[in-house]
Write a protein that holds these residues in place. Structure first.
Motif, PDB file in Angstrom:
ATOM      1  N   SER A   1      28.588  41.977  49.302  1.00 17.24           N
ATOM      2  CA  SER A   1      28.172  42.444  47.973  1.00 17.24           C
ATOM      3  C   SER A   1      27.274  41.394  47.329  1.00 17.24           C
ATOM      4  O   SER A   1      27.334  40.210  47.657  1.00 17.24           O
TER       5      SER A   1
ATOM      6  N   GLY B   1      36.683  52.923  38.804  1.00 20.88           N
ATOM      7  CA  GLY B   1      37.531  51.824  39.270  1.00 20.88           C
ATOM      8  C   GLY B   1      38.359  52.234  40.488  1.00 20.88           C
ATOM      9  O   GLY B   1      38.657  51.400  41.347  1.00 20.88           O
TER      10      GLY B   1
ATOM     11  N   GLU C   1      33.592  42.390  40.336  1.00 19.50           N
ATOM     12  CA  GLU C   1      32.416  42.324  39.483  1.00 19.50           C
ATOM     13  C   GLU C   1      31.290  43.170  40.052  1.00 19.50           C
ATOM     14  O   GLU C   1      31.278  43.492  41.223  1.00 19.50           O
ATOM     15  N   ASP C   2      30.301  43.489  39.198  1.00 22.41           N
ATOM     16  CA  ASP C   2      29.050  44.005  39.760  1.00 22.41           C
ATOM     17  C   ASP C   2      28.061  42.839  39.804  1.00 22.41           C
ATOM     18  O   ASP C   2      28.161  41.905  39.014  1.00 22.41           O
TER      19      ASP C   2
ATOM     20  N   LEU D   1      36.428  41.648  47.861  1.00 19.04           N
ATOM     21  CA  LEU D   1      36.733  41.784  49.291  1.00 19.04           C
ATOM     22  C   LEU D   1      35.498  42.054  50.140  1.00 19.04           C
ATOM     23  O   LEU D   1      35.552  41.937  51.362  1.00 19.04           O
TER      24      LEU D   1
ATOM     25  N   ARG E   1      36.848  51.071  48.121  1.00 23.13           N
ATOM     26  CA  ARG E   1      35.905  50.242  48.888  1.00 23.13           C
ATOM     27  C   ARG E   1      36.557  48.897  49.239  1.00 23.13           C
ATOM     28  O   ARG E   1      36.452  48.418  50.366  1.00 23.13           O
TER      29      ARG E   1
ATOM     30  N   ASP F   1      38.826  37.948  49.143  1.00 21.89           N
ATOM     31  CA  ASP F   1      40.253  38.213  49.341  1.00 21.89           C
ATOM     32  C   ASP F   1      40.666  39.294  48.348  1.00 21.89           C
ATOM     33  O   ASP F   1      39.942  39.567  47.374  1.00 21.89           O
ATOM     34  N   GLU F   2      41.829  39.854  48.575  1.00 27.18           N
ATOM     35  CA  GLU F   2      42.347  40.877  47.672  1.00 27.18           C
ATOM     36  C   GLU F   2      42.759  40.205  46.352  1.00 27.18           C
ATOM     37  O   GLU F   2      43.324  39.111  46.350  1.00 27.18           O
TER      38      GLU F   2
ATOM     39  N   LEU G   1      45.949  45.913  37.840  1.00 33.77           N
ATOM     40  CA  LEU G   1      46.504  45.418  39.103  1.00 33.77           C
ATOM     41  C   LEU G   1      47.282  44.113  38.955  1.00 33.77           C
ATOM     42  O   LEU G   1      48.281  43.907  39.633  1.00 33.77           O
TER      43      LEU G   1
HETATM   44  O1  PTJ Z   1      36.614  48.231  34.004  1.00 31.41           O
HETATM   45  P1  PTJ Z   1      35.121  48.273  34.093  1.00 31.41           P
HETATM   46  O2  PTJ Z   1      34.501  49.290  33.170  1.00 31.41           O
HETATM   47  O3  PTJ Z   1      34.487  46.920  33.840  1.00 31.41           O
HETATM   48  O4  PTJ Z   1      34.721  48.682  35.587  1.00 31.41           O
HETATM   49  C1  PTJ Z   1      35.298  48.009  36.676  1.00 31.41           C
HETATM   50  C2  PTJ Z   1      34.640  48.398  38.012  1.00 31.41           C
HETATM   51  C3  PTJ Z   1      35.476  47.784  39.141  1.00 31.41           C
HETATM   52  C4  PTJ Z   1      34.631  49.925  38.128  1.00 31.41           C
HETATM   53  C5  PTJ Z   1      33.188  47.847  38.019  1.00 31.41           C
HETATM   54  O5  PTJ Z   1      33.202  46.466  37.857  1.00 31.41           O
HETATM   55  C6  PTJ Z   1      32.460  48.236  39.279  1.00 31.41           C
HETATM   56  O6  PTJ Z   1      31.841  49.288  39.373  1.00 31.41           O
HETATM   57  O7  PTJ Z   1      32.553  47.343  40.258  1.00 31.41           O
HETATM   58  P2  PTJ Z   1      31.844  47.547  41.688  1.00 31.41           P
HETATM   59  O8  PTJ Z   1      30.373  47.351  41.543  1.00 31.41           O
HETATM   60  O9  PTJ Z   1      32.331  48.815  42.299  1.00 31.41           O
HETATM   61  O10 PTJ Z   1      32.411  46.316  42.498  1.00 31.41           O
HETATM   62  C7  PTJ Z   1      33.775  46.129  42.701  1.00 31.41           C
HETATM   63  C8  PTJ Z   1      33.935  45.248  43.942  1.00 31.41           C
HETATM   64  O11 PTJ Z   1      35.281  44.852  43.998  1.00 31.41           O
HETATM   65  C9  PTJ Z   1      33.611  45.963  45.258  1.00 31.41           C
HETATM   66  O12 PTJ Z   1      32.762  45.170  46.042  1.00 31.41           O
HETATM   67  C10 PTJ Z   1      34.984  46.122  45.954  1.00 31.41           C
HETATM   68  O13 PTJ Z   1      34.896  45.935  47.344  1.00 31.41           O
HETATM   69  C11 PTJ Z   1      35.786  45.005  45.322  1.00 31.41           C
HETATM   70  N1  PTJ Z   1      37.218  45.303  45.179  1.00 31.41           N
HETATM   71  C12 PTJ Z   1      37.800  46.458  44.807  1.00 31.41           C
HETATM   72  N2  PTJ Z   1      39.143  46.332  44.728  1.00 31.41           N
HETATM   73  C13 PTJ Z   1      39.420  45.040  45.050  1.00 31.41           C
HETATM   74  C14 PTJ Z   1      38.187  44.380  45.342  1.00 31.41           C
HETATM   75  N3  PTJ Z   1      38.139  43.081  45.689  1.00 31.41           N
HETATM   76  C15 PTJ Z   1      39.311  42.403  45.729  1.00 31.41           C
HETATM   77  N4  PTJ Z   1      40.516  42.972  45.456  1.00 31.41           N
HETATM   78  C16 PTJ Z   1      40.618  44.273  45.111  1.00 31.41           C
HETATM   79  N5  PTJ Z   1      41.818  44.785  44.820  1.00 31.41           N
END
Ligand code: PTJ
Length: 264
Positions: free
Chosen positions: A184, A32, A160-161, A180, A38, A196-197, A82
């Motif tokens: 993706s 996370g 999300e993924d 953001l 990212r 957006d954030e 967050l």
């Molecule tokens: O808590 P879990 O086990 O469900 O895991 C959560 C994570 C975030 C680790 C999991 O869902 C994951 O691996 O997500 P991804 O595939 O890395 O995707 C997260 C996406 O969120 C990425 O495209 C980031 O750019 C985006 N992102 C990260 N932080 C923020 C965000 N978008 C908006 N606001 C943020 N603060």
């Protein structure tokens, strides 16, 4: 760590601290923290403000949640660390159920996240003891509740993924993402991609939901008028404009002001 309020990037640093604390508390996984980095990189590029196309998506998202029969907000570790209060506020404003759904699922973490949501004011949190599966998903993300995500018509999936977004869309649901990264798979597949954030997006959605709460006709009109492909194009155009400005092209002054503030 105490962050001085006068720091030009105060909000961003507070978000980092919340995530690190969430990791210490066993709410956030190490992955996370990587995901957040990212997101931050894209936020720098987008100027650390809500871009105009995101505002349109946020209003549409609020309208869609308000007019849904069975809206559900999915919560993972990053979201709980967050923005627990904003998440609960939005659930209340649109009468949505909250469901903890994790990629790196452990039952202990589900329980901790549900507890964090209850501490933020949630009364009813789904997540522990799931009784259904999202078809076509191998990961633990598939585990869900029949009375929650499984039967929802509109699902908000922040951070999300892409796999689950695709699977939920295949089930016929309207999926709202907050991510953001406009490139993706999540943003590309969601019915309403909010680029957006997270904390900014949720706060804006609460404001829009309150505005539209007593105007269901207007909410339906907004949901109908949304052009997702046009919105994503507008987001990419905005990003291209930002990069050109930072590179010294037109609108240089605005670009350089923002780029100055985008370093810790
Ligand atoms: O808590 P879990 O086990 O469900 O895991 C959560 C994570 C975030 C680790 C999991 O869902 C994951 O691996 O997500 P991804 O595939 O890395 O995707 C997260 C996406 O969120 C990425 O495209 C980031 O750019 C985006 N992102 C990260 N932080 C923020 C965000 N978008 C908006 N606001 C943020 N603060």
């Amino acid at each position: 760590m105490k962050i001085p309020k006068s720091h030009p990037r105060y909000a961003s640093l507070v978000r980092r601290e919340r995530l690190v604390q969430g990791w210490r508390d066993g709410i956030v996984v190490p992955e996370g923290l990587i995901a957040h980095g990212r997101g931050e990189a894209f936020d720098y590029l987008l100027g650390e403000e809500t871009p105009a196309p995101a505002l349109v998506s946020e209003k549409t998202a609020a309208a869609l949640l308000l007019t849904a029969d069975h809206p559900v907000i999915s919560v993972n570790g990053n979201v709980a660390a967050l923005a627990p209060k904003e998440t609960v506020r939005l659930a209340r404003a649109v009468s949505a159920r909250l469901e903890v759904n994790l990629f790196h699922r452990t039952e202990a973490r589900v329980a901790r996240i549900a507890k964090a949501l209850r501490a933020a004011g949630a009364r009813d949190v789904l997540g522990p003891r799931p009784d259904a599966r999202i078809p076509g998903l191998e990961s633990k993300r598939a585990l869900c509740h029949r009375e929650g995500i499984y039967s929802a018509d509109v699902v908000l999936v922040p951070l999300e993924d892409g796999d689950r977004t695709e699977a939920l869309v295949r089930m016929g649901k309207r999926v709202i993402s907050i991510d953001l990264n406009p490139l993706s798979r999540t943003s590309q597949r969601a019915s309403v991609p909010v680029v957006d954030e997270l904390t900014r997006a949720l706060s804006n959605m609460v404001t829009f939901a309150k505005e539209l709460q007593h105007h269901p006709e207007e909410a339906r009109r907004i949901a109908r008028a949304y052009d997702r492909a046009g919105n994503l194009r507008a987001t990419l155009s905005f990003l291209a404009w930002r990069l050109r400005s930072l590179h010294g092209g037109r609108n240089r002054r605005r670009g350089s002001r923002r780029s100055d503030s985008a370093s810790t």
